[in-house]
Design a protein around this motif. Structure first.
Motif, PDB file in Angstrom:
ATOM      1  N   GLU A  67       0.820  -1.218   0.000  1.00  0.00           N
ATOM      2  CA  GLU A  67       0.000   0.000   0.000  1.00  0.00           C
ATOM      3  C   GLU A  67       0.854   1.269   0.000  1.00  0.00           C
ATOM      4  OE1 GLU A  67      -3.745   1.725   2.572  1.00  0.00           O
ATOM      5  OE2 GLU A  67      -3.228  -0.388   2.724  1.00  0.00           O
ATOM      6  N   GLU A  68       2.054   1.219   0.575  1.00  0.00           N
ATOM      7  CA  GLU A  68       2.925   2.383   0.677  1.00  0.00           C
ATOM      8  C   GLU A  68       3.685   2.690  -0.614  1.00  0.00           C
ATOM      9  OE1 GLU A  68       3.233  -0.284   2.889  1.00  0.00           O
ATOM     10  OE2 GLU A  68       1.810   0.636   4.259  1.00  0.00           O
ATOM     11  N   HIS A  69       3.742   1.760  -1.527  1.00  0.00           N
ATOM     12  CA  HIS A  69       4.472   1.935  -2.782  1.00  0.00           C
ATOM     13  C   HIS A  69       3.828   3.068  -3.596  1.00  0.00           C
ATOM     14  CE1 HIS A  69       5.940   1.027  -6.839  1.00  0.00           C
ATOM     15  NE2 HIS A  69       6.942   0.395  -6.229  1.00  0.00           N
ATOM     16  N   PRO A  70       4.632   3.905  -4.270  1.00  0.00           N
ATOM     17  CA  PRO A  70       4.077   5.018  -5.054  1.00  0.00           C
ATOM     18  C   PRO A  70       3.021   4.591  -6.083  1.00  0.00           C
ATOM     19  CG  PRO A  70       6.450   5.264  -4.855  1.00  0.00           C
ATOM     20  CD  PRO A  70       6.105   3.921  -4.264  1.00  0.00           C
ATOM     21  N   ALA A  71       3.203   3.458  -6.729  1.00  0.00           N
ATOM     22  CA  ALA A  71       2.218   3.003  -7.717  1.00  0.00           C
ATOM     23  C   ALA A  71       0.889   2.666  -7.038  1.00  0.00           C
ATOM     24  CB  ALA A  71       2.739   1.793  -8.477  1.00  0.00           C
ATOM     25  N   SER A  72       0.948   2.059  -5.864  1.00  0.00           N
ATOM     26  CA  SER A  72      -0.278   1.737  -5.136  1.00  0.00           C
ATOM     27  C   SER A  72      -0.947   3.002  -4.638  1.00  0.00           C
ATOM     28  CB  SER A  72       0.023   0.815  -3.952  1.00  0.00           C
ATOM     29  OG  SER A  72       0.523  -0.417  -4.399  1.00  0.00           O
ATOM     30  N   ARG A  73      -0.158   3.924  -4.129  1.00  0.00           N
ATOM     31  CA  ARG A  73      -0.709   5.194  -3.660  1.00  0.00           C
ATOM     32  C   ARG A  73      -1.452   5.896  -4.786  1.00  0.00           C
ATOM     33  NH1 ARG A  73       3.906   7.854  -1.180  1.00  0.00           N
ATOM     34  NH2 ARG A  73       4.143   6.112   0.209  1.00  0.00           N
ATOM     35  N   GLU A  74      -0.849   5.879  -5.970  1.00  0.00           N
ATOM     36  CA  GLU A  74      -1.463   6.483  -7.155  1.00  0.00           C
ATOM     37  C   GLU A  74      -2.804   5.797  -7.474  1.00  0.00           C
ATOM     38  OE1 GLU A  74      -0.025   6.721 -11.677  1.00  0.00           O
ATOM     39  OE2 GLU A  74       1.473   7.421 -10.223  1.00  0.00           O
ATOM     40  N   PHE A  75      -2.848   4.477  -7.342  1.00  0.00           N
ATOM     41  CA  PHE A  75      -4.075   3.721  -7.574  1.00  0.00           C
ATOM     42  C   PHE A  75      -5.184   4.168  -6.617  1.00  0.00           C
ATOM     43  CE2 PHE A  75      -6.797   0.217  -6.240  1.00  0.00           C
ATOM     44  CZ  PHE A  75      -7.353  -0.175  -7.450  1.00  0.00           C
ATOM     45  N   PHE A  76      -4.858   4.300  -5.332  1.00  0.00           N
ATOM     46  CA  PHE A  76      -5.865   4.686  -4.349  1.00  0.00           C
ATOM     47  C   PHE A  76      -6.328   6.130  -4.538  1.00  0.00           C
ATOM     48  CE2 PHE A  76      -4.021   1.018  -2.064  1.00  0.00           C
ATOM     49  CZ  PHE A  76      -5.189   0.294  -1.899  1.00  0.00           C
ATOM     50  N   ILE A  77      -5.430   7.017  -4.915  1.00  0.00           N
ATOM     51  CA  ILE A  77      -5.821   8.406  -5.194  1.00  0.00           C
ATOM     52  C   ILE A  77      -6.798   8.438  -6.371  1.00  0.00           C
ATOM     53  CG2 ILE A  77      -4.968  10.628  -6.072  1.00  0.00           C
ATOM     54  CD1 ILE A  77      -2.409  10.097  -4.354  1.00  0.00           C
TER      55      ILE A  77
END
Length: 86
Positions: free
Chosen positions: A16-26
């Motif tokens: 969840e902390e990975h930039p790609a995952s963060r981008e997904f949640f945003i």
């Protein structure tokens, strides 16, 4: 009156902390705000307390679960294949 519910289950490739995952949640938050504006989405359920199957939580990726209730199947289809979600 009948409604249509859709449950999606998946797993991201990263934590969840990975930039790609963060981008997904945003992006997901923006999409859900757009869905709410349609007037066709009745309810989005928060998956935070849902117990996931053991095989879903193995590995490094973050499990993703959404459950939404819509006016009808056409509403789901129109939102899914148009606008920001598309």
């Amino acid at each position: 009156m009948a409604f249509a519910a859709i449950l999606t289950v998946g797993q991201l490739k990263h934590t969840e902390e990975h930039p790609a995952s963060r981008e997904f949640f945003i992006a997901g938050n923006h999409i859900m705000r757009e869905a709410a504006k349609t007037g066709q989405l009745f309810k989005e359920f928060n998956p935070n307390r849902v117990k996931l199957p053991e095989e879903m939580i193995k590995g490094n990726g973050t499990p993703v679960l959404t459950l939404t209730v819509w006016k009808d199947l056409q509403s789901i289809y129109l939102f899914t294949y148009s606008g920001l979600h598309r």
